[in-house]
Design a protein around this motif. Sequence first.
Motif, PDB file in Angstrom:
ATOM      1  N   UNK A 199     -22.419 -74.402 -95.682  1.00 38.30           N
ATOM      2  CA  UNK A 199     -20.975 -74.287 -95.470  1.00 38.30           C
ATOM      3  C   UNK A 199     -20.488 -75.406 -94.553  1.00 38.30           C
ATOM      4  N   UNK A 200     -21.216 -75.637 -93.453  1.00 34.88           N
ATOM      5  CA  UNK A 200     -20.828 -76.706 -92.534  1.00 34.88           C
ATOM      6  C   UNK A 200     -20.842 -78.063 -93.223  1.00 34.88           C
ATOM      7  N   UNK A 201     -21.848 -78.311 -94.047  1.00 32.58           N
ATOM      8  CA  UNK A 201     -21.943 -79.589 -94.753  1.00 32.58           C
ATOM      9  C   UNK A 201     -20.800 -79.736 -95.756  1.00 32.58           C
ATOM     10  N   UNK A 202     -20.488 -78.670 -96.467  1.00 32.75           N
ATOM     11  CA  UNK A 202     -19.394 -78.708 -97.439  1.00 32.75           C
ATOM     12  C   UNK A 202     -18.078 -79.039 -96.743  1.00 32.75           C
ATOM     13  N   UNK A 203     -17.805 -78.350 -95.624  1.00 32.02           N
ATOM     14  CA  UNK A 203     -16.552 -78.593 -94.907  1.00 32.02           C
ATOM     15  C   UNK A 203     -16.531 -79.974 -94.272  1.00 32.02           C
ATOM     16  N   UNK A 204     -17.671 -80.438 -93.789  1.00 33.32           N
ATOM     17  CA  UNK A 204     -17.751 -81.782 -93.207  1.00 33.32           C
ATOM     18  C   UNK A 204     -17.494 -82.837 -94.283  1.00 33.32           C
ATOM     19  N   UNK A 205     -18.003 -82.615 -95.480  1.00 33.61           N
ATOM     20  CA  UNK A 205     -17.807 -83.565 -96.578  1.00 33.61           C
ATOM     21  C   UNK A 205     -16.342 -83.622 -97.022  1.00 33.61           C
ATOM     22  N   UNK A 206     -15.587 -82.542 -96.798  1.00 35.12           N
ATOM     23  CA  UNK A 206     -14.169 -82.537 -97.159  1.00 35.12           C
ATOM     24  C   UNK A 206     -13.359 -83.465 -96.251  1.00 35.12           C
ATOM     25  N   UNK A 207     -13.860 -83.697 -95.042  1.00 31.66           N
ATOM     26  CA  UNK A 207     -13.190 -84.581 -94.098  1.00 31.66           C
ATOM     27  C   UNK A 207     -13.574 -86.018 -94.444  1.00 31.66           C
ATOM     28  N   UNK A 248     -11.219 -69.791-100.053  1.00 35.39           N
ATOM     29  CA  UNK A 248     -10.587 -68.491 -99.842  1.00 35.39           C
ATOM     30  C   UNK A 248     -10.201 -68.295 -98.376  1.00 35.39           C
ATOM     31  N   UNK A 249     -11.068 -68.709 -97.472  1.00 36.10           N
ATOM     32  CA  UNK A 249     -10.829 -68.502 -96.037  1.00 36.10           C
ATOM     33  C   UNK A 249      -9.933 -69.592 -95.453  1.00 36.10           C
ATOM     34  N   UNK A 250     -10.142 -70.831 -95.868  1.00 32.43           N
ATOM     35  CA  UNK A 250      -9.365 -71.968 -95.364  1.00 32.43           C
ATOM     36  C   UNK A 250      -8.666 -72.668 -96.533  1.00 32.43           C
ATOM     37  N   UNK A 251      -7.600 -72.082 -97.092  1.00 36.54           N
ATOM     38  CA  UNK A 251      -6.995 -72.653 -98.295  1.00 36.54           C
ATOM     39  C   UNK A 251      -6.387 -74.032 -98.101  1.00 36.54           C
ATOM     40  N   UNK A 252      -5.987 -74.400 -96.891  1.00 31.99           N
ATOM     41  CA  UNK A 252      -5.363 -75.702 -96.680  1.00 31.99           C
ATOM     42  C   UNK A 252      -6.380 -76.795 -96.384  1.00 31.99           C
ATOM     43  N   UNK A 253      -7.656 -76.444 -96.281  1.00 33.75           N
ATOM     44  CA  UNK A 253      -8.675 -77.440 -95.929  1.00 33.75           C
ATOM     45  C   UNK A 253      -8.786 -78.537 -96.982  1.00 33.75           C
ATOM     46  N   UNK A 254      -8.555 -78.214 -98.244  1.00 24.82           N
ATOM     47  CA  UNK A 254      -8.657 -79.206 -99.321  1.00 24.82           C
ATOM     48  C   UNK A 254      -7.658 -80.331 -99.169  1.00 24.82           C
ATOM     49  N   UNK A 255      -6.551 -80.065 -98.515  1.00 24.27           N
ATOM     50  CA  UNK A 255      -5.486 -81.039 -98.443  1.00 24.27           C
ATOM     51  C   UNK A 255      -5.502 -81.818 -97.129  1.00 24.27           C
ATOM     52  N   UNK A 256      -6.564 -81.665 -96.353  1.00 27.15           N
ATOM     53  CA  UNK A 256      -6.675 -82.397 -95.092  1.00 27.15           C
ATOM     54  C   UNK A 256      -5.691 -81.928 -94.038  1.00 27.15           C
ATOM     55  N   UNK A 257      -5.213 -80.683 -94.147  1.00 21.50           N
ATOM     56  CA  UNK A 257      -4.220 -80.179 -93.211  1.00 21.50           C
ATOM     57  C   UNK A 257      -4.802 -79.108 -92.291  1.00 21.50           C
ATOM     58  N   UNK A 258      -6.100 -79.074 -92.115  1.00 21.34           N
ATOM     59  CA  UNK A 258      -6.715 -78.031 -91.304  1.00 21.34           C
ATOM     60  C   UNK A 258      -6.387 -78.267 -89.836  1.00 21.34           C
ATOM     61  N   UNK A 259      -5.568 -77.398 -89.286  1.00 18.35           N
ATOM     62  CA  UNK A 259      -5.144 -77.506 -87.900  1.00 18.35           C
ATOM     63  C   UNK A 259      -5.706 -76.329 -87.124  1.00 18.35           C
ATOM     64  N   UNK A 260      -5.534 -76.403 -85.812  1.00 19.42           N
ATOM     65  CA  UNK A 260      -6.053 -75.353 -84.941  1.00 19.42           C
ATOM     66  C   UNK A 260      -5.503 -73.980 -85.320  1.00 19.42           C
ATOM     67  N   UNK A 261      -4.224 -73.926 -85.679  1.00 21.01           N
ATOM     68  CA  UNK A 261      -3.614 -72.639 -86.033  1.00 21.01           C
ATOM     69  C   UNK A 261      -4.229 -72.054 -87.304  1.00 21.01           C
TER      70      UNK A 261
END
Length: 195
Positions: free
Chosen positions: A115-123, A84-97
Motif C-alpha cells: 500500500x505504501x509503495x502504491x501510494x508513493x508511486x502515485x506521487x 476507496x479511502x483516499x479518492x482524491x489521491x489520484x489527482x495529486x490533491x492529497x492534503x492534510x484534511x
Amino acid sequence: MVVGATINSSYLWRNCKVLRLTKNLRLQSLASNKDRQTVDWFSRWIADRDGITGFVNNGLFEIDILPRFMLKCGTNPIATIVESIFPTANYGMLEESHLEGRAILSPTLDVVDQINQYMCDMNTAEGRTYLSCDSLCKAESDDDNLSQVHTPEFLNGLRLSGLPNHSLTIKVGAPVMLLRNIEHSLGLCNVQVPT
C-alpha cells in the motif's frame, strides 16, 4: 478470547460489572444529519456483533458481512482500497484534511509495504532514498561471531512492526508519520494541527 476466558474463570469475576458503550461520541462531531445516521447505524451494527455471532467452524467464527461494506475489487485490490479511502489521491490533491479520520488497516507488513509503495508511486515528485545502518556496534561485543551471524544482508532484510525498513524513499508532498516523538523542540514529533 484467551483474556476473556481467563477473566471469566477468575474468582474476581463475580465482583465485576460489565459495562457497554452505548453512546457514540463521534456522532457529535459530524455536521450533516445523513452522516450522523450512517455512523449511528454502523456503530449499532458493530455493537450487535459484540461477543461472537455466526457459527463455529473448527474453532473459528464466521460472521456475515453485508454487501454494502464490501468493495467491488478490480484487477488490483490495493488500488481498489486506496481509491476507496483516499479518492482524491489520484489527482495529486492529497492534503492534510484528506488524511484526517481515514486509515487503511492491514493484516500483514507485506500488505502495508504494498500500500505504501502504491501510494508513493502515485506521487510524481522526485524522491530521496535513505538507508539504515547495516553493521553491528563493535563496542557492545568483543566477539566477532555476531558479525558473522548478523550479516548486512540479514540486517537489511529485517521487517518488523515499529521499525522502519532498510530502504526508505521520501518524496516532497508525501505525508510522513514518525514512529516515535523524537524531539519536540525541533518539531520531530507527531502533533495534532490546531483547527
